[in-house]
Design an enzyme around this catalytic site. Structure first.
Site, short mmCIF file in Angstrom:
data_model
loop_
_atom_site.label_atom_id
_atom_site.label_comp_id
_atom_site.label_asym_id
_atom_site.label_seq_id
_atom_site.Cartn_x
_atom_site.Cartn_y
_atom_site.Cartn_z
N HIS A 129 43.91 50.93 28.17
CA HIS A 129 42.88 51.83 27.73
C HIS A 129 43.41 52.02 26.18
O HIS A 129 42.47 52.57 25.41
CB HIS A 129 43.00 53.22 28.36
CG HIS A 129 42.49 53.08 29.83
ND1 HIS A 129 41.46 52.65 30.26
CD2 HIS A 129 43.12 53.45 31.01
CE1 HIS A 129 41.25 52.84 31.55
NE2 HIS A 129 42.35 53.04 31.93
N HIS A 168 39.97 50.90 36.81
CA HIS A 168 39.35 51.47 35.66
C HIS A 168 38.99 50.28 34.31
O HIS A 168 39.64 49.28 34.45
CB HIS A 168 40.30 52.55 34.80
CG HIS A 168 40.73 53.62 35.77
ND1 HIS A 168 42.18 53.55 36.32
CD2 HIS A 168 40.38 54.61 35.98
CE1 HIS A 168 42.22 54.56 37.07
NE2 HIS A 168 41.13 55.47 36.94
ZN LIG Z 1 43.80 52.25 36.32
#
Ligand SMILES: [Zn+2]
Length: 311
Positions: A129, A168
């Site tokens: 991320h 994610h």
């Molecule tokens: Zn994750």
């Protein structure tokens, strides 16, 4: 080929008490790797040297110089943990954790130039991320993007694919490498879900397969639905792109027992993914640990993946 494990538990890095991304994740994997090494299934690599220069060598480019300098000169509250974003802690030991990972990545990139290879980097904090100039979602610097970036920079012949199967979306990796030549990014992830990107709207496909393939998955997606997507979308795109090098954001939080994700995968899927990757015939494969927060499911999933990817 047996996977070589680079184990970087990041002992000094803390997100604070009660946070799902804690040292015990890597303590669990330490037991697993020792057992797999005793069984002759993996090798444990302790070949890298601590090299302070590697921090900028590895992370500058994928990350902005001023962001990296800001991390080095961060004003810590005395004895406390700072927050780089609402989910991401930065403690006094975080920098040494990141610097150790940079040293390992530097070694791994040198090994790649000499002989290719099959590697699994088990590190904290995770990375996918992290944006070029900002920490996000438990991630401070982006290891997957840094490995891919450095291969593209070092080797004009390389064709680099990133596969991200964390629950994610790998938004940081996508932001850092979007539009690069000789590069393909594929992410399968729950959507809508954190971090809110990855709908498929940014997908692109050049004639030889370069570009972005985001594959959003509905909550409740199970093994058989995932295998169909792997067979019909992920593998055909990888086969058309023909990567020389594959970097995997290996997150295991799409497991049905994971407390954060809402997908229903089991370790069988991680074995299938590993096995599919092995058949791609890449000269260099580096898997980087991302999420996975149920300790038992994480350990079983990593074992299944390593069994699939090794031979
Ligand atoms: Zn994750």
């Amino acid at each position: 080929m047996k996977p070589a494990i680079f184990f970087l538990p990041g002992e000094g890095h803390s997100n604070g008490p009660g946070h799902p991304e804690g040292l015990r994740r890597l303590n669990t994997l330490d037991h697993l790797f020792r057992r797999l090494a005793a069984e002759g299934k993996v090798t444990l690599s302790d070949q890298w040297k601590e090299d302070p220069e590697s921090f900028f060598r590895v992370y500058e480019g994928p990350h902005l110089q001023q962001y990296l300098e800001g991390l080095l000169s961060f004003p810590f509250p005395s004895g406390g943990i700072a927050r780089l974003d609402p989910d991401t802690g930065f403690s006094l030991g975080s920098l040494s954790a990141i610097q150790a990972t940079a040293s390992a990545i530097s070694t791994l990139l040198q090994s790649r130039q000499q002989a290719g290879g099959l590697y699994f980097l088990a590190e904290r904090p995770p990375g996918h991320h992290a944006l070029s100039g900002r920490a996000m979602g438990f991630c401070i610097v982006n290891h997957t993007a840094a490995i891919a970036w450095n291969i593209l920079r070092q080797d004009p012949e390389a064709r680099v694919a990133v596969l991200d199967f964390d629950v994610h979306h790998g938004n940081g990796t996508e932001e850092i490498l979007r539009g690069r030549d000789r590069f393909l990014f594929i992410s399968t992830h729950q959507y809508p879900f954190y971090p809110g990107t990855g709908s498929g709207r940014d997908n692109s496909d050049r004639p030889r397969g370069e570009g972005i393939l985001d594959i959003p998955l509905a909550e409740g997606t199970d093994d058989s639905a995932y295998h169909k997507i792997l067979r019909e979308q992920v593998l055909p795109r990888l086969e058309r792109f023909r990567p020389t090098d594959l970097v995997v954001s290996a997150g295991f939080d799409a497991h049905r027992e994971d407390p954060l994700g809402g997908l229903l995968l089991t370790e069988e899927t991680y074995h299938v993914i590993g096995n599919s990757i092995r058949k791609l015939d890449c000269r260099f494969i580096a898997s980087v640990l991302e999420g996975g927060y149920n300790l038992e499911a994480l350990s079983r999933s990593v074992e299944a993946y390593l069994n699939g990817i090794g031979s």
